[in-house]
Design a protein around this motif. Structure first.
Motif, PDB file in Angstrom:
ATOM      1  N   ASP A   1      65.730 -88.571  15.282  1.00 15.64           N
ATOM      2  CA  ASP A   1      67.464 -88.229  15.072  1.00 15.64           C
ATOM      3  C   ASP A   1      67.338 -87.494  13.821  1.00 15.64           C
ATOM      4  OD1 ASP A   1      69.509 -88.675  14.913  1.00 15.64           O
ATOM      5  OD2 ASP A   1      69.878 -90.530  15.951  1.00 15.64           O
TER       6      ASP A   1
ATOM      7  N   LYS B   1      69.924 -87.585  12.035  1.00 14.69           N
ATOM      8  CA  LYS B   1      70.970 -88.090  11.850  1.00 14.69           C
ATOM      9  C   LYS B   1      70.099 -88.799  11.039  1.00 14.69           C
ATOM     10  CE  LYS B   1      73.082 -90.087  14.486  1.00 14.69           C
ATOM     11  NZ  LYS B   1      74.449 -91.146  15.663  1.00 14.69           N
TER      12      LYS B   1
ATOM     13  N   THR C   1      69.044 -93.847   6.047  1.00 18.45           N
ATOM     14  CA  THR C   1      70.029 -95.066   6.946  1.00 18.45           C
ATOM     15  C   THR C   1      71.260 -94.422   7.260  1.00 18.45           C
ATOM     16  OG1 THR C   1      71.100 -95.790   5.845  1.00 18.45           O
ATOM     17  CG2 THR C   1      69.021 -97.214   6.251  1.00 18.45           C
ATOM     18  N   ALA C   2      71.913 -94.231   8.292  1.00 21.74           N
ATOM     19  CA  ALA C   2      73.070 -93.620   9.213  1.00 21.74           C
ATOM     20  C   ALA C   2      73.430 -94.693  10.199  1.00 21.74           C
ATOM     21  CB  ALA C   2      72.632 -92.079   9.661  1.00 21.74           C
ATOM     22  N   GLU C   3      74.714 -94.369   9.400  1.00 23.66           N
ATOM     23  CA  GLU C   3      75.952 -95.743  10.900  1.00 23.66           C
ATOM     24  C   GLU C   3      75.142 -96.800  11.339  1.00 23.66           C
ATOM     25  OE1 GLU C   3      76.142 -92.692  13.838  1.00 23.66           O
ATOM     26  OE2 GLU C   3      77.223 -91.147  12.209  1.00 23.66           O
ATOM     27  N   GLY C   4      75.014 -97.852  10.331  1.00 19.46           N
ATOM     28  CA  GLY C   4      74.664 -98.680  10.172  1.00 19.46           C
ATOM     29  C   GLY C   4      72.624 -98.592  11.330  1.00 19.46           C
ATOM     30  N   ALA C   5      72.336 -97.464  12.047  1.00 17.67           N
ATOM     31  CA  ALA C   5      70.908 -97.511  12.195  1.00 17.67           C
ATOM     32  C   ALA C   5      69.423 -97.463  10.940  1.00 17.67           C
ATOM     33  CB  ALA C   5      70.804 -95.925  13.285  1.00 17.67           C
ATOM     34  N   LYS C   6      68.377 -97.508  11.348  1.00 17.02           N
ATOM     35  CA  LYS C   6      67.657 -98.086  10.235  1.00 17.02           C
ATOM     36  C   LYS C   6      65.982 -97.435  11.089  1.00 17.02           C
ATOM     37  CE  LYS C   6      68.707-101.849   7.191  1.00 17.02           C
ATOM     38  NZ  LYS C   6      68.862-102.771   7.113  1.00 17.02           N
TER      39      LYS C   6
END
Length: 407
Positions: free
Chosen positions: A145, A147, A160-165
């Protein structure tokens, strides 16, 4: 009397033969050789001391840099209302290039290992204001990903991005509901990425639930890591850290050291993070001294947590502060229970696997570590085939780490 008789008896017209006197030098051959060797060493030392090039003998890269053209300077000059002059002059001329061609050359400092990326060319595309071509991100591994990546001085590293790890996104699939109800074991195979044959052997012969850990070394560890992910293995990145007997026992280039500052270790960490993509977490490679040194280890754990990664301690250092540091950051953490192939024989490996199985029944979760030795891969592969029949579930490392945290 004898000498007179000899003279009288000698034939007329012939002189008496005389003994030749041998020429004796005031020194021996060994002394001459020693003097010549001394003169050579003095000349060599003088060259090394007075030579103005401190990096003499190291590889050098010469790059032709295009001097700004008149058409490039005029628009800027018009905006300022004055004539613009180049800041510097270069005698070297750039070789002709096709329109829009760009090349990036990486120069490495032989003393420090520092890398500098220099973009060459781009003539017409840059002149025409093709910003998209100039700012396009480099290609990433399949299934990654974009992002969850950010650019560092060495390349792309996780974020991390937009809460995704990364820990959650790159964790391998597992039946976690089932894992919560029955004993589980996880196995981490380390030392991969160096040696394509043994790495490929581990990727193809071990079941997908076995997690693979890659060192940052090797010709192209990212390509092998991508192949592992294509076979549904989750991967971890091994970070070389200082052992107690360093430098006699040296993990490799860019090793994190207790003698370095936090900024220096962080810079080395970024180099390791950029070597591949798609890993769920980090684990130590050696590092008994480093993981036991609070001032050195704490910043590494904080950085890993900030970037959404988990941390796995291989369990080789009983004084490790990693468990406490990870707990303070509320990050996913795991610790190795048994090193499976300390004695790399079939009998000892089987004994370690049986002990791991018993530990899983007692505690609900057990984690083993091993290297990619052929005997280790063969015995672990055979053991996992019948593990479920004995009421034990083989799970990826991330699943075992989450279960350990919740239990």
């Amino acid at each position: 009397m004898t000498e007179t008789a000899d003279d009288l008896s000698a034939p007329l017209g012939q002189d008496k033969p005389r003994r030749k006197r041998r020429l004796r030098l005031p020194f021996t051959a060994m002394q001459a050789l020693a003097v010549m060797l001394g003169l050579f060493l003095v000349a060599f030392a003088g060259f090394a001391i007075f030579n103005k090039d401190p990096l003499g003998g190291e590889p050098m890269t010469r790059i032709a840099i295009r001097e700004p053209r008149a058409t490039d300077e005029k628009p800027a000059a018009a905006g300022l209302g004055q004539e613009s002059k180049p800041e510097s002059r270069h005698e070297a001329k750039e070789a002709p290039k096709q329109a829009g061609e760009q090349k990036t050359v990486t120069m490495i400092d032989g003393s420090t290992g520092t890398r500098h990326d220099v973009v060459i060319g781009g003539g017409d595309a840059a002149d025409k204001g093709d910003a998209a071509a100039a700012s396009a991100p480099p290609p990433v591994m399949a299934g990654i990903d974009p992002k969850l990546l950010e650019k560092s001085r060495y390349g792309m590293i996780p974020v991390t991005a937009e809460g995704a790890k990364p820990f959650n996104v790159y964790a391998a699939d597992a039946d976690r509901a089932k894992a919560a109800k029955m004993p589980v074991v996880a196995i981490l195979i380390g030392g991969l990425g160096v040696g394509a044959a043994k790495t490929t052997d581990a990727i193809m012969r071990l079941p997908p639930a076995v997690t693979l850990a890659f060192t940052p070394y090797g010709a192209d560890p990212g390509k092998l890591a991508e192949r592992a992910r294509a076979q549904r293995h989750e991967i971890f990145l091994q970070i070389p850290m200082e052992p107690y007997d360093f430098p006699d026992n040296d993990p490799g280039p860019q090793t994190l050291l207790t003698s370095l500052t936090t900024d220096q270790n962080m810079d080395r960490l970024y180099w390791h993070l950029s070597r591949m993509q798609g890993y769920a977490g980090l684990t130590n490679f050696m590092g008994a001294r480093f993981v036991a040194t609070d001032a050195a280890m704490q910043p590494i754990i904080r950085e890993a947590a900030k970037r959404g990664l988990g941390f796995f301690d291989d369990g080789s250092s009983p004084r490790s502060i990693a468990p406490q540091a990870a707990a303070s950051q509320a990050m996913p953490f795991g610790k190795g229970d048994i090193a499976i192939d300390v004695v790399p024989t079939p009998a000892e490996i089987d004994r370690a696997l049986n002990k791991l199985e018993s530990m899983a029944r007692e505690r609900g979760v057990a984690i083993g570590t091993a290297s990619a030795l052929p005997v280790s891969i063969e015995r672990i592969g055979s053991w996992t085939k019948t593990l479920s029949d004995r009421g034990i579930l083989l799970v990826p490392l991330t699943t075992a780490m989450l279960k350990s945290k919740s239990s």
